[in-house]
Design an enzyme around this catalytic site. Sequence first.
Site, PDB file in Angstrom:
ATOM      1  N   ASP A 106       0.841  -1.211   0.000  1.00  0.00           N
ATOM      2  CA  ASP A 106       0.000   0.000   0.000  1.00  0.00           C
ATOM      3  C   ASP A 106       0.870   1.253   0.000  1.00  0.00           C
ATOM      4  O   ASP A 106       2.096   1.179   0.129  1.00  0.00           O
ATOM      5  CB  ASP A 106      -0.990  -0.019   1.186  1.00  0.00           C
ATOM      6  CG  ASP A 106      -0.306   0.105   2.551  1.00  0.00           C
ATOM      7  OD1 ASP A 106       0.524   1.019   2.734  1.00  0.00           O
ATOM      8  OD2 ASP A 106      -0.616  -0.705   3.455  1.00  0.00           O
ATOM      9  N   HIS A 121       8.405  -5.486  -0.973  1.00  0.00           N
ATOM     10  CA  HIS A 121       7.481  -6.401  -1.663  1.00  0.00           C
ATOM     11  C   HIS A 121       6.733  -5.711  -2.805  1.00  0.00           C
ATOM     12  O   HIS A 121       5.711  -6.218  -3.271  1.00  0.00           O
ATOM     13  CB  HIS A 121       6.478  -7.007  -0.671  1.00  0.00           C
ATOM     14  CG  HIS A 121       7.097  -8.004   0.272  1.00  0.00           C
ATOM     15  ND1 HIS A 121       6.434  -8.542   1.351  1.00  0.00           N
ATOM     16  CD2 HIS A 121       8.338  -8.569   0.290  1.00  0.00           C
ATOM     17  CE1 HIS A 121       7.229  -9.390   1.996  1.00  0.00           C
ATOM     18  NE2 HIS A 121       8.400  -9.414   1.384  1.00  0.00           N
ATOM     19  N   CYS A 132       8.751  -5.372 -21.904  1.00  0.00           N
ATOM     20  CA  CYS A 132       9.805  -4.341 -22.013  1.00  0.00           C
ATOM     21  C   CYS A 132      10.364  -3.912 -20.651  1.00  0.00           C
ATOM     22  O   CYS A 132      11.316  -3.147 -20.590  1.00  0.00           O
ATOM     23  CB  CYS A 132       9.276  -3.112 -22.778  1.00  0.00           C
ATOM     24  SG  CYS A 132       8.083  -2.118 -21.851  1.00  0.00           S
ATOM     25  N   CYS A 148       0.656  -2.424 -22.720  1.00  0.00           N
ATOM     26  CA  CYS A 148       1.693  -1.678 -21.996  1.00  0.00           C
ATOM     27  C   CYS A 148       1.738  -0.264 -22.567  1.00  0.00           C
ATOM     28  O   CYS A 148       1.733  -0.093 -23.793  1.00  0.00           O
ATOM     29  CB  CYS A 148       3.034  -2.373 -22.193  1.00  0.00           C
ATOM     30  SG  CYS A 148       4.435  -1.362 -21.668  1.00  0.00           S
ATOM     31  N   GLY A 188       3.878  -4.335  13.372  1.00  0.00           N
ATOM     32  CA  GLY A 188       2.726  -4.919  12.677  1.00  0.00           C
ATOM     33  C   GLY A 188       3.063  -6.010  11.692  1.00  0.00           C
ATOM     34  O   GLY A 188       2.424  -6.108  10.647  1.00  0.00           O
ATOM     35  N   SER A 190       3.919 -10.345  11.411  1.00  0.00           N
ATOM     36  CA  SER A 190       3.897 -11.614  12.150  1.00  0.00           C
ATOM     37  C   SER A 190       5.249 -12.321  12.100  1.00  0.00           C
ATOM     38  O   SER A 190       5.453 -13.297  12.811  1.00  0.00           O
ATOM     39  CB  SER A 190       2.821 -12.542  11.562  1.00  0.00           C
ATOM     40  OG  SER A 190       3.133 -12.846  10.221  1.00  0.00           O
ATOM     41  N   GLU A 217       0.023  -8.182  19.293  1.00  0.00           N
ATOM     42  CA  GLU A 217       0.321  -9.245  20.260  1.00  0.00           C
ATOM     43  C   GLU A 217       1.737  -9.736  19.953  1.00  0.00           C
ATOM     44  O   GLU A 217       2.257  -9.434  18.875  1.00  0.00           O
ATOM     45  CB  GLU A 217      -0.685 -10.388  20.094  1.00  0.00           C
ATOM     46  CG  GLU A 217      -0.695 -10.911  18.681  1.00  0.00           C
ATOM     47  CD  GLU A 217      -1.945 -11.702  18.322  1.00  0.00           C
ATOM     48  OE1 GLU A 217      -2.889 -11.717  19.122  1.00  0.00           O
ATOM     49  OE2 GLU A 217      -1.940 -12.289  17.241  1.00  0.00           O
TER      50      GLU A 217
HETATM   51  P1  OAD Z   1       0.587 -10.780   8.720  1.00  0.00           P
HETATM   52  O1  OAD Z   1      -0.871 -10.797   8.427  1.00  0.00           O
HETATM   53  O2  OAD Z   1       1.324 -12.057   8.615  1.00  0.00           O
HETATM   54  O3  OAD Z   1       0.835 -10.205  10.186  1.00  0.00           O
HETATM   55  C1  OAD Z   1       0.212  -9.036  10.631  1.00  0.00           C
HETATM   56  C2  OAD Z   1       0.648  -8.769  12.055  1.00  0.00           C
HETATM   57  O4  OAD Z   1       0.078  -7.541  12.451  1.00  0.00           O
HETATM   58  C3  OAD Z   1       0.172  -9.819  13.072  1.00  0.00           C
HETATM   59  O5  OAD Z   1       1.270 -10.187  13.913  1.00  0.00           O
HETATM   60  C4  OAD Z   1      -0.908  -9.097  13.884  1.00  0.00           C
HETATM   61  O6  OAD Z   1      -0.937  -9.490  15.237  1.00  0.00           O
HETATM   62  C5  OAD Z   1      -0.469  -7.646  13.746  1.00  0.00           C
HETATM   63  N1  OAD Z   1      -1.580  -6.684  13.848  1.00  0.00           N
HETATM   64  C6  OAD Z   1      -2.863  -6.815  13.423  1.00  0.00           C
HETATM   65  N2  OAD Z   1      -3.574  -5.703  13.670  1.00  0.00           N
HETATM   66  C7  OAD Z   1      -2.718  -4.819  14.262  1.00  0.00           C
HETATM   67  C8  OAD Z   1      -2.838  -3.497  14.773  1.00  0.00           C
HETATM   68  N3  OAD Z   1      -3.993  -2.830  14.714  1.00  0.00           N
HETATM   69  N4  OAD Z   1      -1.748  -2.909  15.322  1.00  0.00           N
HETATM   70  C9  OAD Z   1      -0.563  -3.577  15.387  1.00  0.00           C
HETATM   71  N5  OAD Z   1      -0.390  -4.831  14.933  1.00  0.00           N
HETATM   72  C10 OAD Z   1      -1.443  -5.456  14.374  1.00  0.00           C
HETATM   73  O7  OAD Z   1       1.232  -9.646   7.768  1.00  0.00           O
HETATM   74  P2  OAD Z   1       2.770  -9.414   7.406  1.00  0.00           P
HETATM   75  O8  OAD Z   1       3.656  -9.855   8.514  1.00  0.00           O
HETATM   76  O9  OAD Z   1       2.889  -8.040   6.912  1.00  0.00           O
HETATM   77  O10 OAD Z   1       3.770 -10.762   1.230  1.00  0.00           O
HETATM   78  O11 OAD Z   1       2.948 -10.402   6.184  1.00  0.00           O
HETATM   79  C11 OAD Z   1       4.178 -10.443   5.515  1.00  0.00           C
HETATM   80  C12 OAD Z   1       3.975 -10.763   4.067  1.00  0.00           C
HETATM   81  O12 OAD Z   1       3.164 -11.924   3.921  1.00  0.00           O
HETATM   82  C13 OAD Z   1       3.210  -9.705   3.283  1.00  0.00           C
HETATM   83  O13 OAD Z   1       4.028  -8.644   2.841  1.00  0.00           O
HETATM   84  C14 OAD Z   1       2.679 -10.471   2.122  1.00  0.00           C
HETATM   85  C15 OAD Z   1       2.206 -11.701   2.863  1.00  0.00           C
HETATM   86  O14 OAD Z   1       2.103 -12.843   2.134  1.00  0.00           O
HETATM   87  C16 OAD Z   1       3.541 -11.084  -0.053  1.00  0.00           C
HETATM   88  O15 OAD Z   1       2.409 -11.188  -0.499  1.00  0.00           O
HETATM   89  C17 OAD Z   1       4.783 -11.327  -0.842  1.00  0.00           C
END
Ligand code: OAD
Length: 246
Positions: A106, A121, A132, A148, A188, A190, A217
């Site tokens: 985003d 990412h 191209c 394109c 934010g 996981s 968490e």
């Molecule tokens: P995840 O969905 O795996 O993890 C999101 C984390 O944010 C979790 O640990 C939640 O506990 C936490 N969370 C949720 N709501 C929150 C809030 N309001 N405040 C703070 N924390 C909060 O997402 P990512 O770790 O970003 O990649 O995932 C990594 C990658 O996996 C993404 O970039 C994407 C995905 O597949 C690709 O698609 C290549």
Amino acid sequence: MGVFTMTQNSGPSNSRRSIVILTGAGISAESGLGTFRDKDGIWTRVNLEDVATPEGFARDPVMVHDFYNARRQNLQDAEPNDAHKALARLEAEFDGEVLIVTQNVDDLHEKGGAKNIIHMHGELLKIRCGNCGHVCVWLEDISLETPCPVCKTSHYLRPHVVWFGEMPFEMGRIDAALTTCDLFLSIGTSGNVYPAAGYVAQIREMGRARSVELNLEPSEGATMFDDCINGPATEIVPAFVDQILT
Ligand code: OAD
């Protein structure tokens, strides 16, 4: 205790302090964008192998375009929240370097006012031509027939996002920043997807920077950090930024 108190070796005394901030879907959750692995997360509803791998795109490009078209439209209504804005304030007011390394596709860090951002990412509001190589901003839906804008060939456009099995962007620049930073924040995420999930281990191994996780968490790798702060990003991130800036 000051945020930097535990820094063991910040290099030459006249060097500027440096902060690297890794962000993930959790920082944008309160802006209405879904996370991936939480209850109701995107990967609980959609098979990631279908929409986030080169093989899935080769198998069913229409399904993949539909998935990213919907996310692209959804993103355009989203606004940055207090956590994005706090990081932009940190970047503007901190006497040193601040680099945001985001796994998010985003544009909410940019909309919140931050400038020094690496989208490891990729970016949802950009497309890339497989013929191209041209990359450009794109706000509309794409279909197989969309040509394109540069080479005019159709059937080759794809979202400018990194899929599983592909190399994330700007890895060298990220590694260099991790090597010299004094503070590493993980917000934010996981910690499920490498290489980003391995950054805290790299930081620990180098023994130079303090590491702090800010997450709703504790993540699976929470014990690797020097400190963990839990709660919604819109509350804990502005409070932590205040602490750094004072
Ligand atoms: P995840 O969905 O795996 O993890 C999101 C984390 O944010 C979790 O640990 C939640 O506990 C936490 N969370 C949720 N709501 C929150 C809030 N309001 N405040 C703070 N924390 C909060 O997402 P990512 O770790 O970003 O990649 O995932 C990594 C990658 O996996 C993404 O970039 C994407 C995905 O597949 C690709 O698609 C290549």
